[in-house]
Every structure is written in structure tokens, then in C-alpha cells.
Enzyme design. Sequence first.
Site, PDB file in Angstrom:
ATOM      1  N   GLU A   1      49.394   7.557 -22.283  1.00  0.00           N
ATOM      2  CA  GLU A   1      48.006   7.517 -22.758  1.00  0.00           C
ATOM      3  C   GLU A   1      47.118   7.990 -21.612  1.00  0.00           C
ATOM      4  O   GLU A   1      47.059   7.341 -20.562  1.00  0.00           O
ATOM      5  CB  GLU A   1      47.613   6.101 -23.176  1.00  0.00           C
ATOM      6  CG  GLU A   1      46.242   6.099 -23.833  1.00  0.00           C
ATOM      7  CD  GLU A   1      45.545   4.745 -23.829  1.00  0.00           C
ATOM      8  OE1 GLU A   1      44.624   4.542 -24.629  1.00  0.00           O
ATOM      9  OE2 GLU A   1      45.900   3.882 -22.993  1.00  0.00           O
TER      10      GLU A   1
ATOM     11  N   HIS B   1      45.045   1.780 -32.595  1.00  0.00           N
ATOM     12  CA  HIS B   1      44.407   0.455 -32.604  1.00  0.00           C
ATOM     13  C   HIS B   1      43.084   0.429 -31.837  1.00  0.00           C
ATOM     14  O   HIS B   1      42.434  -0.610 -31.782  1.00  0.00           O
ATOM     15  CB  HIS B   1      45.384  -0.549 -32.000  1.00  0.00           C
ATOM     16  CG  HIS B   1      45.701  -0.219 -30.571  1.00  0.00           C
ATOM     17  ND1 HIS B   1      46.433   0.898 -30.205  1.00  0.00           N
ATOM     18  CD2 HIS B   1      45.349  -0.815 -29.421  1.00  0.00           C
ATOM     19  CE1 HIS B   1      46.518   0.956 -28.900  1.00  0.00           C
ATOM     20  NE2 HIS B   1      45.870  -0.076 -28.394  1.00  0.00           N
ATOM     21  N   ASP B   2      42.708   1.545 -31.208  1.00  0.00           N
ATOM     22  CA  ASP B   2      41.442   1.592 -30.468  1.00  0.00           C
ATOM     23  C   ASP B   2      40.397   2.446 -31.179  1.00  0.00           C
ATOM     24  O   ASP B   2      39.276   2.579 -30.690  1.00  0.00           O
ATOM     25  CB  ASP B   2      41.656   2.216 -29.077  1.00  0.00           C
ATOM     26  CG  ASP B   2      42.546   1.368 -28.193  1.00  0.00           C
ATOM     27  OD1 ASP B   2      42.521   0.134 -28.331  1.00  0.00           O
ATOM     28  OD2 ASP B   2      43.274   1.948 -27.357  1.00  0.00           O
TER      29      ASP B   2
ATOM     30  N   ASP C   1      55.458  -0.419 -25.682  1.00  0.00           N
ATOM     31  CA  ASP C   1      54.200  -0.159 -24.997  1.00  0.00           C
ATOM     32  C   ASP C   1      54.256  -0.854 -23.637  1.00  0.00           C
ATOM     33  O   ASP C   1      54.515  -2.058 -23.562  1.00  0.00           O
ATOM     34  CB  ASP C   1      53.071  -0.762 -25.855  1.00  0.00           C
ATOM     35  CG  ASP C   1      51.757  -0.047 -25.677  1.00  0.00           C
ATOM     36  OD1 ASP C   1      51.453   0.319 -24.533  1.00  0.00           O
ATOM     37  OD2 ASP C   1      51.035   0.104 -26.676  1.00  0.00           O
TER      38      ASP C   1
ATOM     39  N   ASP D   1      50.539   2.787 -21.212  1.00  0.00           N
ATOM     40  CA  ASP D   1      49.112   2.491 -21.383  1.00  0.00           C
ATOM     41  C   ASP D   1      48.284   3.050 -20.210  1.00  0.00           C
ATOM     42  O   ASP D   1      48.651   2.852 -19.044  1.00  0.00           O
ATOM     43  CB  ASP D   1      48.980   0.961 -21.428  1.00  0.00           C
ATOM     44  CG  ASP D   1      47.605   0.497 -21.826  1.00  0.00           C
ATOM     45  OD1 ASP D   1      47.174   0.797 -22.946  1.00  0.00           O
ATOM     46  OD2 ASP D   1      46.946  -0.178 -21.000  1.00  0.00           O
TER      47      ASP D   1
HETATM   48  C1  GLC Z   1      44.546   1.128 -23.704  1.00  0.00           C
HETATM   49  C2  GLC Z   1      44.889   0.352 -24.945  1.00  0.00           C
HETATM   50  C3  GLC Z   1      43.759  -0.579 -25.267  1.00  0.00           C
HETATM   51  C4  GLC Z   1      43.588  -1.527 -24.116  1.00  0.00           C
HETATM   52  C5  GLC Z   1      43.398  -0.774 -22.797  1.00  0.00           C
HETATM   53  C6  GLC Z   1      43.586  -1.684 -21.626  1.00  0.00           C
HETATM   54  O1  GLC Z   1      43.463   1.980 -23.888  1.00  0.00           O
HETATM   55  O2  GLC Z   1      45.215   1.217 -25.981  1.00  0.00           O
HETATM   56  O3  GLC Z   1      43.949  -1.275 -26.462  1.00  0.00           O
HETATM   57  O4  GLC Z   1      42.494  -2.361 -24.331  1.00  0.00           O
HETATM   58  O5  GLC Z   1      44.338   0.266 -22.642  1.00  0.00           O
HETATM   59  O6  GLC Z   1      44.922  -2.061 -21.508  1.00  0.00           O
END
Ligand code: GLC
Length: 553
Positions: A248, A322-323, A96, A196
Site C-alpha cells: 500500500e 475499507h478506507d 495484511d 500496510d
Molecule cells: C492503512 C490502512 C488503514 C489504516 C492505516 C494505518 O492506510 O488501510 O485502514 O488506518 O493504514 O494503519
Amino acid sequence: MKDFKKSVVYQIYPKSFKDSNGDGFGDLKGVIEKLDYLKELGIDYIWLTPFYISPQRDNGYDIEDYYNVDCRYGTMEDFELLVKESKSRNIDIILDMVFNHTSTGHEWFKKALAGEKKYKDYYIFRKGKKDIPITNWKSKFGGNAWEYVEALDEYYLHLFDVTQADLNWDNKELREEIYDVVNFWIKKGVKGFRLDVINLISKPSTFEDDNIGDGRRFYTDGHKIHEYLKELNENTFGKYDDIITVGEMSSTSIENCIKYSNPYEKELSMVFNFHHLKVDYKDGEKWSLMDFDFKKLKNIFNNWQRGMIDGNGWNALFWCNHDQPRVNSRFGDVKKFHKESSTMLATAIHLMNGTPYIYQGEEFGMTNPEFNTIEEYRDVESINYYNILKSKGVDEENIMNILKSKSRDNSRTPVQWDDSKNAGFTTGTPWIYAPENYKKINAKNSLNNKESIFYYYKKLISIRKVENTIAYGDFRMLLQNHKQVYAYERKLNDESIIIVNNFYDKECTINLKEEIDFDGKKVELLISNYKCNYDKFENIKLKPYESFAIKLK
Ligand code: GLC
């Protein structure tokens, strides 16, 4: 070489996966301990969320040092061993990479604060007046997105927490630092990257107030995003044909996602989008309660499947990460139909066009923990919103109900390995508690029962490997107007696979004959979560959360 269209990725949030040394935090050695378990499941890649040096304000998404392992998670030797041990089981590692921002504890940021010009240009600083932020943009974790620095009389931009300062991708020197980071990890034997919030890195050249929204329209899929991704690709992973990437993409569009993932564009292998996970946001607001809008969910899946296939893009398929809260607690019924709804949701997502992702614990049906007090929560976003809702006058009980359904901590509780203390996650005090249901819902029980959710996932994974129609076939939604059923056809040459999912706890009837020509075809059952015969195609009675896939040839 692996074909990512036939692969399945398993996401590990190391902090909650397995603690090997009793300090209450999961670690890399804990991941190594469980590789045989993952091999048994049949996955191809592990995506590891950040384990780099970090103050853990946002559980590692606030990086202080991209090149080293945080001691809570272990050492570089542990990481190298993990790569080697995974490889020997034909599993590859996806890392990641958080390049939209660093922690304000990163030495670049510290030097920036000390006034060093070179490093100030790594971030987004703007001259401003105290108490009058540069724009009215909102941080995604609540509050204004600009933070004032007294000593400099300037603001810096943070789209997330105040300790996560946004990087300035318009600076070539910064971009080169990033290529170095990626190339460093490629040399360690990593075979993939998850990037990310990567579609937020290109900021506008001038900053203005957003009078109709929270600012995201100015920086989402920003004007230079495709240029920056092409350059990143060319300088790093694009040089290797066995490295896969997944971006993402926050609040993105199909049009942009096609560009991100069409191989001719040379940007990324595939993309995550989140539109299907906003169907229970009341008026687009996450911190609210609403039943999910099934019609909307079906339309979103249909549009994304069609759009991405027609544009030669590639989707990542997922419900959980995880979100996100656990999907069975969210769109299923974990009290009365735990197994049925968990397996139905799995079928619905896994057999579409794209690469499926499984989030730790999903494969044996872990649920939301239903925490009753704010003290049990750890997540920075949840705690911020607890305070924001409080200040708006929402009463405690309501807030707790919203958190029970929406908090990111719903998915961050320890993996429930067995029925021993703390679910077998740690011998110490866990950093976050497991819900009581670990005594029943755990990996050990699932492994001991061939009819369990675990073996259902295992079968779904193997279907993608065996059936080219699932990996490469076209997509057509069936029963478009049915109020309870999400059904689709995957088709390749003269073979088709029909997937049917009842999303509700009520029985219903469907008729497939109107949409599919069954005449003279051989029917083979690939998977189902009830024991039934699927040899008639009119007036099929579906039980609560019933799901099946049949092949016609
Ligand atoms: C992404 C991650 C999340 C994080 C955010 C900021 O959405 O999945 O867990 O808090 O980015 O890095």
C-alpha cells in the site's frame, strides 16, 4: 502455480463480513461459512485485513501481538481451518501486515515506556520540551504527529493515531523481528502479504519542520525504502516463488512504484496507489465536497497504465477498500442507475493492465449507508475530523454531508447477505449498522438473478482468465478528449480488445472508426451491461452508464 496477472483478489474486512457467534463482530468462522460463495464468484485470493490481537482503536491496524488471533475474530485453529478450507477451493490467503507502527499496547512499546533502551530503539523517540513538538508534521488522522511522554521527557512519532507508534526501521534488530513475523505466517500456509502503508517506513535521519506541507514529503518513499524492501524480500517471501505481495503506497510516484514492483528489483509483486481516488478532493483536501474531475481521472489512469507498462511494473486495480467510500455512490448513481453504474465502474477498472481487487459487497452493488448522526459512526479518523471541522466552525449539517461522502465507515457497514434482520450479518447487535437498502441490495437477491451485478463480476473475472490480451496486453487510451467516456484498447500481437465506458447518466455518441482499424476483423462481444449490438463503429449511441468490451481479431 497461480499467475497473479490472471488472478483476482477479494478483500475481506472480517469485522464486517459475517458473524458466526452472535457477538456482533464478524469472525474467521464467518469467513469459512462463505467460502463456497466466493468460489462461485471465481476469485483466486482472499486478502484478510488484520485479525491479530488489538485494542481496535483503528480496527486492527493497531496491533498488540503479531502472532495471535484476537479472540473477537476466533482462534488460531479457526485460522488454520480457514487456510485449509480455502485451499481445497483453490483460494489462497493474503495477510495484511502492519509494519509502519504497532499499537502503544504492544509489549515492545510498554517496555520502551518503562525506559528499556532496547525497546525504545524499536520506535522513534526524540528529546523535546513539553508543548513544543519535535516538528510541525501532521498525523494522518488529525493533530500533531508527535506525542509527549512526561515520564521520559521525550516525544514519540505517530503518523496515524496517537495509539499507533511508528517503528524504527533503521534498527536492524527491529527489522529482524519483522522477518520473524512474516516467516511465522508463511509457515502457516499463507500465500501472500499486503503491506500496510509500507512506503512510509523509512524516515529521514534528521527531523525538520515542513513549511509547505504536512510533513509527508520527508518520509514518503523515504531514502532507504528500496533497500529495506529488498532486505525484507530476501529474508522472507522472496525465498518462495508462489507468494505474492502488494504494497500500500501512500502519496507515491510512478517512478517509485516501478521500482517497488519491477520483478528485477526483487521488492514486491504489485502496488496500490491512490491518485485516482483523489479526483474528488477539493484542492487536495479529503474533508471537502466536490464532484469528481473526470478529465483528471482519465489522465491519471492513462499515465499510470502507460508508466507502469513501460517500466515493467505491476498495478493493483481497485476502486473500493475499507478506507474508501463505495465507488457506485461516489462516481455512479445508485438511486437511478444502480446496476448500470455499478457494472460500468467494474468494467472500467477490471479490464485494465494489473490485478483487480474486489472489496466485500462490491460484487453485488453495496452502497454508502448515508448515516445521519455522528453516533452511527465508529471510525477514529471520521470522529477526529468531525471534531476538527466542528472546532473550525463548520455547521453540523455540512459536516454530516462531508462524512456521508468521505468517511471510511461508508465501506465498513456489514455485508448485506440477505433481507433478514441486520442483513443476515449477525443474530446479535452489529458493531456498526447496515443501511436500510439491505432489503433489496443483498447477496441472496443477486445470486438468485442471473442478470445481477454478481454475475457481471463473475464474468469479468473469467474474462481475465480466458483472454491473454486482458492479462498481458498493452494499453492505449481511446477518445482521449471525450467528456463522458473512458475508453481504451488492450492489445496483444494481432488481437485487440476495446473497452468503452460512459461515466455519466446522459446518453452520448462516440465514433471508434477514427481510432481503430476494423477492416476485415471479426468482432466478438465479451461483456456489456445493456443488450445491444456492437457491430457498427461510427456514431455509436451510448445509454446512461453503458459499458462494453469487444474483441477484434
Ligand atoms: C492503512 C490502512 C488503514 C489504516 C492505516 C494505518 O492506510 O488501510 O485502514 O488506518 O493504514 O494503519
